[in-house]
Design a protein around this motif. Structure first.
Motif: not given
Lengths: 95, 264, 331
Positions: B81-82, B258-262, C196-198
């Motif tokens: 879904e995301d 902005t944060y691909p794959g996170a 993410q940690r930062a």
């Protein structure tokens, strides 16, 4: 700034069939239909209710706390209204 | 829970393509509309309406999640879904153009909501008997939510239309602005026709007739005039949108892009 | 939910006039016996005013508190997070409503209270005058700010005024998911990518001290605590609650493997408590005076919503007036 205030309603919710409606708080609404919707949105988000009553606060008639003594004190010594006042032998069933 | 069907019934690729597109249209409409309502939280005309609008937003996001989940399965590319919500670009979104229109003032929001709620009543109501069991189940659940949404939006339409001179004027103006997007709601294209031929979706022309009657009755009660109809140029269902959708998606998708794959 | 010890901001309590001495004594006896005070019961005027101020400020805090988190609804990074955040912010609005309801039983109206907030006459918890700059701030607020608020709130469930206590019971029941939601976000970030940690560490750096200050000034600097405790409006002192919060939260930060921004933080073996470094109260005072990072923006947002909504509220009232008398038994 002056505008028309929406009147205050008291909200009563029956949480389950078989239980009575309980007072849960109040809210403001312009009309009765809106009051029911607001009550639903504010007080039943966690499946807390199967039935909603809303009453305009102005329509509630309450006993005066200053008269608490004369309204409620006389019942205090009429303990014979309570089942525990009567001594029934244990062997007697269904009483 | 997946729709159980005989193996042969699902092996028509053009039908399956149409089914996927159809589900995405429903999903994206709920998602985009839910996103718009989320913008109101903390800024509504009264605290009670903040809660009411938030409830609508939650229901719509919930519908979007169920429908996008189904779409991802139908697509069979391992997306969820995301991934569908956050990594598709505007031309891949198939929501009704009406859903992406900006919140404007409360009258604009109420009119947009009411038009789509009345549409969802027909669509979810018709899907309850769908030969696609998954869609039927999602629709049955969503219909209860939509019934409440329609009560909310039509109630407000009446209060605003038949309230003060100012509220009447604002609501009439909202109608004039948004009416041109309604042509898309019940004009069937090849996807709609394949879906109704297969017993999956309700036939649009008949549903449109019922929608029109309901709308007319609501407008009369609200003392509002129905705007004149114009041929519509909008094709949100086909991925051709107004400029608004790009901005809405940029905001919605920002973190994942902005944060691909996170993981979030 | 977002209580702060705001009762001790410089107003002296007026002693009861002589004729009321007997009534005040009887009232205090009821409080001492743990009886609840209900609307319409006789109460000292100072008790009424203290409660109106405390409950309405608590309500304002919930309402203003919708804004810093509401700021991230449209940008929540997954649909599940978006739904949970909407539900949380909606709860905060609901909590504000329960509290306005409770305050109205004391003789003040909702519109009077709203006017006090928008004019700047009323205070709200200063924590909401800080900006939410990243998604991690949403986690930090749930974990730290809600955590501090819960600590403040649970004792109020037993406060002497019935409607306030009942509202708090309702609020505390709904509160439990808020803190868990925040901690879960922090955990996901702390166990995520370097970036993410930062992000999580940066949010902790900015929210730790403001959360500590939510418990209000130290007991020695708190003027009202004694009377509020006697009336069972306040059940524990600021310092007691603050210490409890610190002792619970530091191990949680250790679990997250994030560093609390206090070089003087240490475990005191003798007292079995965590000891923190000095609190910079000048920042707290600045924010309370209206010079925090977001004070103006928060109040302006509420004013704008109220102004923009005036024609809507008028329309609803006008419609109701036109059609009154036609309300059926079922709406």
């Amino acid at each position: 700034m002056s505008e028309t205030d929406w009147p205050l309603f008291e909200v009563f919710i029956r949480s389950r069939s078989g239980l009575e409606h309980k007072h849960v708080g109040s809210l403001h609404a312009a009309d009765a239909r809106m009051a029911v919707e607001h009550a639903r949105d504010v007080y039943t988000r966690r499946q807390e209710g199967v039935s909603i009553w809303v009453v305009r606060s102005a329509d509630i008639i309450a006993s005066d706390p200053a008269e608490a003594d004369s309204l409620f004190e006389p019942a205090r010594d009429k303990v014979y209204r309570h089942p525990t006042f009567y001594a029934i032998p244990d062997e007697v069933k269904n009483l | 829970m997946s729709a159980v069907a005989e193996p042969g019934a699902r092996s028509d690729p053009t039908l399956e393509t149409a089914r996927l597109r159809y589900v995405l249209r429903l999903a994206d409409t709920s998602l985009v509309l839910g996103q718009r309502l989320g913008e109101w939280v903390g800024h509504a005309p009264a605290l009670e309406e903040d809660l009411g609008l938030a409830n609508l937003a939650l229901d719509l996001i919930g519908q979007a999640r169920l429908l996008l989940g189904y779409a991802a399965e139908l697509e069979g590319r391992g997306r969820d879904e995301d991934a569908l919500a956050y990594l598709r670009d505007a031309p891949e979104f198939l929501n009704l153009t009406l859903a992406e229109q900006p919140n404007g003032d409360f009258a604009d929001t109420v009119v947009r909501q009411w038009l789509i709620d009345a549409w969802q009543l027909e669509i979810y109501g018709g899907l309850a008997g769908s030969s696609d069991e998954r869609l039927a189940a999602i629709a049955a659940k969503s219909l209860k939510e939509t019934s409440y949404h329609y009560r909310f939006s039509s109630g407000w339409l009446t209060r605003l239309g038949d309230g003060t001179e100012e509220s009447h004027a604002r609501t009439q103006r909202s109608l004039a602005t948004l009416w041109r997007f309604t042509g898309e709601l019940f004009a069937p294209d090849e996807v709609d026709e394949r879906m109704s031929a297969a017993g999956i979706a309700p036939a649009l022309p008949e549903a449109g007739g019922r929608w029109q009657e309901r709308i007319a009755a609501d407008l009369r009660r609200a003392t509002l005039q129905c705007p004149a109809s114009h041929p519509y140029p909008w094709h949100g269902k086909r991925g051709v949108h107004t400029e608004h959708l790009g901005h809405l998606l940029a905001e919605m998708q920002h973190l994942q892009r902005t944060y691909p794959g996170a993981r979030w | 939910m977002y209580t702060q010890a705001l009762d001790s901001q410089g107003r002296d309590l007026v002693a009861a006039p002589p004729g009321e001495a007997a009534a005040s004594a009887a009232f205090q006896a009821r409080i001492d016996a743990d009886e609840k005070v209900e609307p319409k019961d006789w109460m000292p005027e100072a008790y009424r005013q203290t409660l109106i101020r405390q409950i309405s400020q608590h309500a304002h805090s919930e309402i203003v508190g919708m804004l810093p988190e509401g700021n991230w609804i449209t940008r929540a990074p997954s649909l599940r997070r978006k739904a949970v955040l909407i539900a949380k912010v909606q709860d905060e609005g609901g909590h504000g409503m329960y509290l306005y309801s409770a305050a109205e039983t004391l003789g003040i109206s909702r519109s009077q209270m709203v006017e006090q907030l928008l004019s700047g006459a009323a205070k709200y918890s200063s924590i909401f005058n800080y900006p939410t700059l990243t998604w991690a701030d949403v986690g930090a607020i749930g974990w730290l700010v809600d955590g501090a608020a819960i600590m403040n709130q649970i004792p109020i469930c037993r406060c002497s005024y019935g409607p306030y206590a009942r509202a708090m019971v309702r609020i505390c029941k709904e509160e439990s998911f808020h803190q868990r939601q925040g901690f879960e976000i922090m955990l996901t970030l702390a166990q995520g990518t370097e970036a993410q940690r930062a992000m999580a560490q940066d949010a902790l750096n900015r929210w730790w001290w403001p959360s500590i200050m939510m418990f209000g000034p130290s007991d020695v600097d708190s003027k009202h605590t004694a009377q509020s405790m006697r009336w069972k409006i306040k059940r524990f002192s600021n310092d007691e609650l603050r210490q409890r919060f610190i002792d619970i939260t530091v191990p949680q930060a250790q679990f997250l493997k994030l560093t609390i921004p206090d070089p003087q933080l240490r475990w005191d073996e003798a007292t079995q408590h965590f000891r923190i470094g000095p609190i910079d109260w000048s920042e707290f005072q600045a924010v309370l005076q209206g010079n925090g990072p977001c004070n103006r923006e928060r109040i302006e947002a509420r004013r704008a919503a109220h102004r923009a909504g005036a024609w809507v509220r008028e329309a609803a009232a006008a419609h109701a007036a036109k059609h009154s008398g036609r309300e059926g038994a079922q709406a």
